[in-house]
Design a protein around this motif. Structure first.
Motif, PDB file in Angstrom:
ATOM      1  N   THR A   1      14.836  -0.893   3.194  1.00 27.69           N
ATOM      2  CA  THR A   1      16.117  -1.541   3.451  1.00 27.69           C
ATOM      3  C   THR A   1      16.183  -2.074   4.868  1.00 27.69           C
ATOM      4  O   THR A   1      16.660  -3.169   5.123  1.00 27.69           O
ATOM      5  CB  THR A   1      17.280  -0.559   3.201  1.00 27.69           C
ATOM      6  OG1 THR A   1      17.233  -0.129   1.841  1.00 27.69           O
ATOM      7  CG2 THR A   1      18.619  -1.210   3.487  1.00 27.69           C
ATOM      8  N   VAL A   2      15.707  -1.255   5.823  1.00 27.49           N
ATOM      9  CA  VAL A   2      15.748  -1.651   7.218  1.00 27.49           C
ATOM     10  C   VAL A   2      14.709  -2.721   7.519  1.00 27.49           C
ATOM     11  O   VAL A   2      14.954  -3.672   8.253  1.00 27.49           O
ATOM     12  CB  VAL A   2      15.533  -0.426   8.137  1.00 27.49           C
ATOM     13  CG1 VAL A   2      15.412  -0.862   9.589  1.00 27.49           C
ATOM     14  CG2 VAL A   2      16.677   0.568   7.976  1.00 27.49           C
ATOM     15  N   SER A   3      13.513  -2.582   6.946  1.00 32.21           N
ATOM     16  CA  SER A   3      12.400  -3.456   7.313  1.00 32.21           C
ATOM     17  C   SER A   3      12.335  -4.738   6.491  1.00 32.21           C
ATOM     18  O   SER A   3      11.663  -5.686   6.881  1.00 32.21           O
ATOM     19  CB  SER A   3      11.078  -2.697   7.177  1.00 32.21           C
ATOM     20  OG  SER A   3      10.863  -2.307   5.835  1.00 32.21           O
TER      21      SER A   3
ATOM     22  N   PRO B   1      16.349  -9.865   9.290  1.00 34.55           N
ATOM     23  CA  PRO B   1      16.445  -8.635   8.493  1.00 34.55           C
ATOM     24  C   PRO B   1      17.434  -8.816   7.346  1.00 34.55           C
ATOM     25  O   PRO B   1      18.472  -9.455   7.516  1.00 34.55           O
ATOM     26  CB  PRO B   1      16.961  -7.594   9.498  1.00 34.55           C
ATOM     27  CG  PRO B   1      16.741  -8.185  10.847  1.00 34.55           C
ATOM     28  CD  PRO B   1      16.809  -9.658  10.679  1.00 34.55           C
ATOM     29  N   THR B   2      17.109  -8.255   6.207  1.00 37.37           N
ATOM     30  CA  THR B   2      18.033  -8.326   5.075  1.00 37.37           C
ATOM     31  C   THR B   2      19.330  -7.592   5.376  1.00 37.37           C
ATOM     32  O   THR B   2      20.421  -8.064   5.050  1.00 37.37           O
ATOM     33  CB  THR B   2      17.381  -7.722   3.816  1.00 37.37           C
ATOM     34  OG1 THR B   2      16.187  -8.454   3.527  1.00 37.37           O
ATOM     35  CG2 THR B   2      18.313  -7.791   2.619  1.00 37.37           C
TER      36      THR B   2
ATOM     37  N   ASP C   1      17.414  -6.100  16.318  1.00 36.53           N
ATOM     38  CA  ASP C   1      16.662  -6.683  15.201  1.00 36.53           C
ATOM     39  C   ASP C   1      17.204  -8.062  14.837  1.00 36.53           C
ATOM     40  O   ASP C   1      16.673  -8.737  13.966  1.00 36.53           O
ATOM     41  CB  ASP C   1      16.646  -5.760  13.980  1.00 36.53           C
ATOM     42  CG  ASP C   1      18.040  -5.389  13.488  1.00 36.53           C
ATOM     43  OD1 ASP C   1      19.029  -5.941  14.008  1.00 36.53           O
ATOM     44  OD2 ASP C   1      18.140  -4.523  12.603  1.00 36.53           O
ATOM     45  N   LEU C   2      18.298  -8.483  15.534  1.00 38.88           N
ATOM     46  CA  LEU C   2      18.869  -9.816  15.325  1.00 38.88           C
ATOM     47  C   LEU C   2      19.714 -10.176  16.544  1.00 38.88           C
ATOM     48  O   LEU C   2      20.465  -9.340  17.053  1.00 38.88           O
ATOM     49  CB  LEU C   2      19.726  -9.840  14.061  1.00 38.88           C
ATOM     50  CG  LEU C   2      20.420 -11.159  13.725  1.00 38.88           C
ATOM     51  CD1 LEU C   2      19.400 -12.260  13.422  1.00 38.88           C
ATOM     52  CD2 LEU C   2      21.370 -10.980  12.533  1.00 38.88           C
TER      53      LEU C   2
ATOM     54  N   LYS D   1      26.823 -14.828   5.481  1.00 41.61           N
ATOM     55  CA  LYS D   1      25.573 -15.131   4.775  1.00 41.61           C
ATOM     56  C   LYS D   1      24.376 -14.606   5.559  1.00 41.61           C
ATOM     57  O   LYS D   1      23.445 -14.028   4.995  1.00 41.61           O
ATOM     58  CB  LYS D   1      25.432 -16.640   4.572  1.00 41.61           C
ATOM     59  CG  LYS D   1      26.396 -17.241   3.575  1.00 41.61           C
ATOM     60  CD  LYS D   1      26.195 -18.750   3.477  1.00 41.61           C
ATOM     61  CE  LYS D   1      27.191 -19.395   2.526  1.00 41.61           C
ATOM     62  NZ  LYS D   1      27.036 -20.869   2.478  1.00 41.61           N
ATOM     63  N   LEU D   2      24.410 -14.817   6.866  1.00 40.98           N
ATOM     64  CA  LEU D   2      23.337 -14.328   7.731  1.00 40.98           C
ATOM     65  C   LEU D   2      23.197 -12.812   7.638  1.00 40.98           C
ATOM     66  O   LEU D   2      22.091 -12.270   7.630  1.00 40.98           O
ATOM     67  CB  LEU D   2      23.621 -14.746   9.183  1.00 40.98           C
ATOM     68  CG  LEU D   2      22.776 -14.092  10.286  1.00 40.98           C
ATOM     69  CD1 LEU D   2      21.312 -14.479  10.131  1.00 40.98           C
ATOM     70  CD2 LEU D   2      23.305 -14.486  11.652  1.00 40.98           C
ATOM     71  N   LEU D   3      24.338 -12.121   7.551  1.00 39.79           N
ATOM     72  CA  LEU D   3      24.353 -10.659   7.571  1.00 39.79           C
ATOM     73  C   LEU D   3      24.345 -10.039   6.176  1.00 39.79           C
ATOM     74  O   LEU D   3      24.507  -8.826   6.028  1.00 39.79           O
ATOM     75  CB  LEU D   3      25.592 -10.181   8.340  1.00 39.79           C
ATOM     76  CG  LEU D   3      25.674 -10.646   9.795  1.00 39.79           C
ATOM     77  CD1 LEU D   3      27.006 -10.220  10.406  1.00 39.79           C
ATOM     78  CD2 LEU D   3      24.513 -10.106  10.612  1.00 39.79           C
TER      79      LEU D   3
END
Length: 311
Positions: free
Chosen positions: A41-43, A58-59, A116-117, A155-157
């Motif tokens: 989930t994190v990666s 990152p998703t 991470d973003l 959408k990005l998040l």
């Protein structure tokens, strides 16, 4: 009888130990699977089509830095922040305890925060250097309308559905409040939003935060003709105290901070503006009104409901 009892007891004990062993194995396997799932989930990453081109992000980002303007959008979507800009830090409506203050030039501190973003404006500095630290997504302020901008950040998040639900509800509540306000102050009444910043007076159009989106776009309240002429297209207009009465509506919203120079409000010119004389002027804390994210918008909406309908 005793000879028969002992083998049965040993058999039951063996079965019990086997069951415990199987349960432990199942638990260990479940925990291992959960750990793998959490790591995935994190990666996990996906491609986001930003205005600057595709970006691998990152998703489900867990350590976001916002370098300008969009802190409230991220907060409203319950995405973890590790760093924000100075203006966001000054907003008492944002819960930012423990979140570091950073700029597009504090590269060492940003590296330490291990984001991470990174989200910012298209005009910010060091974009290429920031890209070496984490994926960077930038937006051009005003390119999208304020609600579309929130949806785009969602959408990005990976929070698009949540954002759309809030947008639909917010527009409905704002329109209803606008109808109630117009019923009270009159269909033709006008409203102006002014601010004194860096010793300059400004009046705002319908898309430059400070509550203007709610008043003009959602509530459909009227803008004075002079404001429409000078501020609607550029978003804001600088003016002198002498001509302020020409831009003042029947109702006046004055945005000011604790450190703001407000001597203009003691002048006869200001005191003789009809909205001021008629007690139809409402002062707001500029630090709470600068932005147009969901947290700020909810506060602004309630302020306008209380101010226009509260008495």
């Amino acid at each position: 009888m005793k000879k028969l009892f002992l083998p049965i007891l040993l058999l039951l004990l063996a079965l019990s130990l086997a069951a415990c062993g199987n349960a432990k194995e199942e638990t260990d396997e479940k925990n291992a699977n959960e750990e793998v799932t959490n790591e995935e989930t994190v990666s996990e990453t996906r491609t986001y089509d930003s205005e600057a081109g595709p970006v691998e992000v990152p998703t489900n980002p867990q350590r976001v830095i916002v370098l300008a303007t969009y802190t409230g959008n991220v907060l409203a979507l319950d995405v973890p922040l590790v760093g924000v800009d100075a203006w966001s830090k000054m907003n008492p409506r944002y819960e930012l305890e423990g979140i570091e203050e950073v700029t597009d030039e504090s590269l060492e501190k940003i590296i330490e925060l291990e984001p991470d973003l990174i989200i910012g404006l298209s005009t910010m500095k060091n974009v290429d250097k920031l890209k070496e630290i984490a994926p960077v997504v930038t937006y051009t302020y005003g390119k999208l309308d304020y609600l579309t901008q929130h949806l785009e950040i969602a959408k990005l998040l990976n929070k698009e559905e949540e954002a759309q639900n809030w947008i639909d509800d917010f527009k409905k509540r704002s329109a209803e409040a606008g109808e109630q306000i117009k019923a009270k102050i009159g269909e033709d009444a006008t409203v102006s939003v002014i601010e004194n910043f860096d010793k300059e007076l400004y009046v705002f159009g319908d898309n430059w935060a400070r509550g203007t989106e709610i008043l003009y776009q959602e509530m459909k309240l009227n803008m004075p003709e002079k404001v429409k002429e000078m501020a609607l297209e550029p978003g804001f207009y600088s003016l002198s105290l002498e001509v302020l009465p020409e831009f003042a509506g029947d109702y006046l919203i004055v945005s000011k901070g604790a450190e703001t120079e407000t001597s203009f409000m003691e002048s006869e010119t200001f005191k003789n503006i009809p909205a001021v004389k008629n007690n139809q002027m409402y002062s707001v804390n500029s630090n709470e009104f600068y932005f147009n994210d969901p947290i700020t918008l909810e506060f602004q909406l309630q302020f306008f409901i209380d101010s226009f309908l509260g008495n």
